[in-house]
Structures are given as C-alpha cells and as structure tokens.
Enzyme design. Structure first.
Site, mmCIF file in Angstrom:
data_model
loop_
_atom_site.group_PDB
_atom_site.id
_atom_site.type_symbol
_atom_site.label_atom_id
_atom_site.label_comp_id
_atom_site.label_asym_id
_atom_site.label_seq_id
_atom_site.Cartn_x
_atom_site.Cartn_y
_atom_site.Cartn_z
ATOM 1 C CG ASP A 35 3.116 -13.983 29.590
ATOM 2 O OD1 ASP A 35 3.947 -13.069 29.495
ATOM 3 O OD2 ASP A 35 1.887 -13.805 29.554
ATOM 4 C CE1 TYR A 63 0.582 -15.834 21.105
ATOM 5 C CE2 TYR A 63 -0.573 -14.446 19.529
ATOM 6 C CZ TYR A 63 0.513 -14.679 20.341
ATOM 7 O OH TYR A 63 1.531 -13.759 20.404
ATOM 8 C CG ASP A 77 -1.770 -15.330 33.430
ATOM 9 O OD1 ASP A 77 -1.859 -15.142 34.660
ATOM 10 O OD2 ASP A 77 -0.701 -15.226 32.799
ATOM 11 N NE ARG A 169 -0.740 -12.069 29.956
ATOM 12 C CZ ARG A 169 -0.187 -11.030 30.567
ATOM 13 N NH1 ARG A 169 -0.586 -10.683 31.761
ATOM 14 N NH2 ARG A 169 0.776 -10.340 29.980
#
Length: 298
Positions: A35, A63, A77, A169
C-alpha cells in the site's frame, strides 16, 4: 531482480515505472503490492526475470506493524475514516494470550480496500463507490506473530511471519475484534519477502544515482541467486539443443545433479556452460529420471 526499499507515498506501480525509466528497460514488474502508506521490501523483476515474479510472490513474508486499539476504520488502517470507537481497559496479558491464537493455518476475509478483482473490478473501486460485497475467505498461514513493543494505553508493535496473500490490516482488525477493543493498523513495514531482506534493499534515489554513474548493476541480483533454494541440474553438451528447444531430457544427459531427487520436484536447470536456462519438473520413468520444461528463462 532488484530488492527495492519502497518508501511511503509511492504505489507499487510507481516503483515499477521509476525502475523502468531509470534503467531504460521495458519489461519490469513487482512481486506483491505494498500500500502507498506502507514501506519496505518490494522485489522488482526486470527483463527475463519477470517470469520469476510468481515464485518470489509465493515465498513467505515478514512484517512489522503498529496497531492502534480503541477504534475501527473504513480501510482497517490509518488512511481510513473512523467508523466505531471502543471503551476498553488495556490488559497486556490478555493481549499476549489473544495474539498467540492467531498462529498457524487459518482463513482470512480480504479487506474491501484491496486490489483483488471480482468480476473484473478491483475491490477498492467498489469500496470507493460506497458499496461492500461478500468476499470469500482465503487460506493463509501465520508462521509466527510476536509482540515487539507495547505502548499502552492504545498501541503495540507486532512482528509477523506469514504466507503469501495475508493482509496485515485485516489481521490487526481481527485481533481488535477478538479482544473486544477494536483496532486498526497504523503503520506497516515489510521486512522480508523470501530471501530479500530490508537491510539489503535499495531506495529509489540511491538506484537513480547509481544509474547516473553507470553503476546500477551492483543492485541487480541474478536469477541464479534468486533460485538458489532450488535443486540444480546441469546437462551435457549433447543435450543443450534439446534444452533450449524446451525438450524432454533423460537422466543420462545430466552431468551434475543433487543426490535426493524427488519426482515432480522443480529444479533449476543449466546448460553445459553453466548458463541458467529455466525451471524444469523432474519426472520418473521406471528407475530413471528425466526433466521437462516448467518455466523457460531464455
């Protein structure tokens, strides 16, 4: 392949366009969308290596994410609007207990704000029209999830090792729902994609500067390195012409091969002069192996 450090504010498509222009190469593709607000590892394939994109995307990812508790947003988010706020009492022990329940194989419903296509239309396009549609849950695996930092009363930083197709997310949102606190992802960094690591990634400005000096090649990782996890087969000079024509090659023409060959395994195959030609599938006829093309790289 170039291990690009995608910075905040760029789309994955932006990164591809910049690499294409910087290196003056037409065939460029990324290996898994990040993103615009996210940052971190984005392997970019160039030239014939674009054929390897699917294999790089299939590797596990890592992550680091910041979760903010106490609210839900439209996008799961920080870029979205708050749609619900919660009153809760922060409990570190409960947070640790619930996070542990997310380890392992499971199903996850992709977020509406994602690039998944349904009937030819991306979900985020449908979401921007103010609509929500049913999405099929997908199988994912969370290999590990751990708390890196706790910042009460409403934030925590977690580290995740997961399979392809995992939406962090959605994971943050699901965690908030299970706690009863509500939550959204407030920042995200991809720290690894397969063998590509954050500390080895190059920022776009650094790549541009190197290209201007004629030194961009130092950031280009050859397919041999990308495929180092695959078993390797080398064929004799007699078999080279069959190899380049995508023919079936019998084991008697193998000059180098690993000891533990398994039927239906995919191997990286090299010609007599040790040039990588492609990925081949290992097959068995009675007691002998042969290889047949799976993905040609020439």
């Amino acid at each position: 392949v170039i291990n690009v450090y995608k910075e905040k504010g760029y789309t994955s498509h932006d990164v591809v366009a910049i690499v294409r222009k910087t290196l003056n190469i037409k065939k460029v593709g990324h290996t898994g969308t990040l993103d615009p607000d996210a940052e971190g590892v984005l392997p970019v394939c160039i030239g014939q290596a674009t054929k390897l994109a699917d294999y790089i995307m299939a590797e596990r990812k890592s992550y680091t994410a910041e979760i903010t508790f106490g609210a839900e947003t439209t996008t799961q988010d920080a870029s979205g609007d708050i749609i619900k706020e919660y009153e809760y009492i922060f409990d570190e022990n409960r947070l640790r207990e619930v996070i542990d329940t997310f380890k392992g194989e499971q199903t996850q419903v992709p977020p509406m704000y994602s690039a998944i296509k349904i009937n030819g239309k991306k979900l985020y396009e449908i979401a921007r029209e103010g609509r929500e549609i049913e999405r099929k849950a997908r199988k994912i695996t969370i290999y590990d999830i751990r708390i890196a930092e706790i910042n009460p009363p409403n934030k925590a930083i977690i580290e995740i090792d997961c399979s392809k197709g995992t939406y962090i997310r959605s994971l943050c949102s699901d965690l908030g729902n299970k706690l009863g606190w509500g939550a959204f992802m407030s920042s995200l960094t991809r720290t690894a994609s397969g063998k590509f690591k954050l500390n080895e990634a190059v920022k776009l400005d650094e790549l541009k500067n190197a290209a201007e000096r004629g030194e961009a090649e130092k950031f280009i990782i050859p397919p041999d390195d990308v495929l180092s996890g695959y078993k390797r087969v080398t064929v004799s000079e007699k078999a080279d012409k069959y190899l380049y024509n995508g023919g079936k090659i019998q084991e008697k023409y193998f000059t180098k091969q690993p000891k533990a060959l398994q039927e239906d395994e995919i191997a990286a195959v090299y010609d007599f002069e040790n040039h990588l030609v492609g990925l081949y599938t290992l097959k068995k006829e009675e007691t002998n192996f042969y290889i047949k093309p799976f993905k040609m790289l020439v």
